[in-house]
Design a protein around this motif. Structure first.
Motif, short mmCIF file in Angstrom:
data_model
loop_
_atom_site.label_atom_id
_atom_site.label_comp_id
_atom_site.label_asym_id
_atom_site.label_seq_id
_atom_site.Cartn_x
_atom_site.Cartn_y
_atom_site.Cartn_z
N CYS A 120 15.90 22.83 5.00
CA CYS A 120 15.68 21.54 5.66
C CYS A 120 15.93 20.43 4.65
O CYS A 120 15.39 20.47 3.54
CB CYS A 120 14.24 21.46 6.18
N CYS B 74 8.21 20.87 8.93
CA CYS B 74 8.29 19.53 9.52
C CYS B 74 7.75 19.49 10.95
O CYS B 74 7.25 18.46 11.40
CB CYS B 74 9.73 19.03 9.56
N HIS C 196 13.42 17.26 15.48
CA HIS C 196 13.13 17.27 14.04
C HIS C 196 12.75 15.88 13.55
O HIS C 196 11.77 15.71 12.82
CB HIS C 196 14.35 17.80 13.26
N CYS D 108 12.39 18.75 3.62
CA CYS D 108 11.26 19.42 2.95
C CYS D 108 11.67 20.70 2.22
O CYS D 108 10.88 21.26 1.48
CB CYS D 108 10.16 19.75 3.96
N CYS E 207 12.52 23.13 11.91
CA CYS E 207 11.93 23.38 10.60
C CYS E 207 10.43 23.62 10.78
O CYS E 207 9.73 22.73 11.27
CB CYS E 207 12.18 22.17 9.70
ZN ZN Z 1 11.52 20.28 7.03
#
Ligand code: ZN
Length: 288
Positions: free
Chosen positions: A248, A271, A188, A251, A268
């Protein structure tokens, strides 16, 4: 499962508490705890504990002649034991030390107790000559340490091993010390799909992944070092890991999961995958 930051901070705490103590006896509570026959544990009796070190996800209880390599697996813990009970709950093995005088005049009789809750009994101890410990099983197969691997080393490993990045990060032969949580977090932070191919990531990808590994580890290590004992999994920082269905933090998109029998990949879409939801046949089959 504890990963590098948890094991490292715990090793430091145990060194503070036990360095210099003289080993009297290593006492396994069941026959599966000790994984080696030679050298015998008694080769370390009468010797001072040099330190509790770490390599990958292993603790190294080090005496001059012999090192006890301890793997906690999922539910194992190496605990300070003042009770010396004959049958401690979940007890696997105990390091007994000669009593030692504390600076306040009292006597320190504490032992180190390896426990493992649950029935799996996968935690274990390997006795290895200290001079050979890094080149003998079980440490001989480990890749470079996650916290210090260089971007060039990562790039070379990416070139030589065509794998999904999430699997690469969890493979101790590639990088030592990362498990399921950090693999989710590193992907991530690097803004990479967990299924991205390492060979295709190339040198630029290695630089991105290297930076993400270092920052995720530094963050966890700082939290872990501030604690008095090893965290449980719910206390460890995560943006993605075990956050299926939550937003997330970067975002606001919904954290997704791909389920495997032993673990869950969390990511995510916004992302990491350009908004694409990765195929998850297992979940769609069992959860609908
Ligand atoms: Zn995200």
């Amino acid at each position: 499962m504890p990963e590098m930051p948890e094991i490292q901070a715990h090793a430091e705490r145990l060194t503070d508490a036990f360095a210099g103590r003289v080993l009297r006896r290593f006492a396994p509570f069941n026959f599966t705890a000790l994984k080696t026959a030679v050298p015998a544990p008694d080769t370390a009796y009468g010797h001072e504990l040099v330190e509790v070190g770490r390599r990958g996800k292993y603790l190294l209880v080090q005496f001059a002649p012999t090192t006890f390599v301890v793997h906690l697996m999922q539910g194992g813990r190496l605990l300070v034991d003042d009770k010396h009970s004959a049958k401690p709950r979940g007890g696997q093995a105990r390091f007994e030390f000669e009593p030692a005088a504390r600076s306040d005049g009292s006597t320190d009789t504490s032992a180190l107790l390896l426990t493992e809750q649950g029935k799996e009994r996968r935690a274990g101890v390997w006795c290895v000559p200290t001079d050979d410990v890094m080149t003998a099983p079980p440490l001989d197969h480990l890749g470079p340490e996650a916290a210090t691997i260089t971007d060039d080393q990562l790039a070379e490993l990416f070139r030589a091993n065509s794998m999904r990045i999430h699997g690469f990060l969890r493979d101790q032969r590639m990088v030592a010390g990362i498990g399921r949580r950090l693999a989710n977090e590193v992907c991530h932070r690097a803004r990479l799909s967990p299924f991205a191919n390492t060979r295709k990531l190339g040198a630029d990808g290695a630089t991105t992944v290297g930076a993400a590994i270092r920052s995720c580890i530094a963050e966890s290590l700082e939290i872990e070092r501030a604690r008095d004992d090893m965290s449980s999994s719910k206390d460890r920082p995560s943006a993605m890991h075990s956050r299926t269905g939550e937003p997330c933090p970067d975002c606001g998109d919904t954290v997704r999961a791909v389920e495997y029998s032993g673990y869950t990949v969390n990511y995510c879409p916004t992302c990491q995958t350009g908004g694409k939801v990765l195929a998850d046949n297992t979940t769609s089959k069992f959860l609908k």
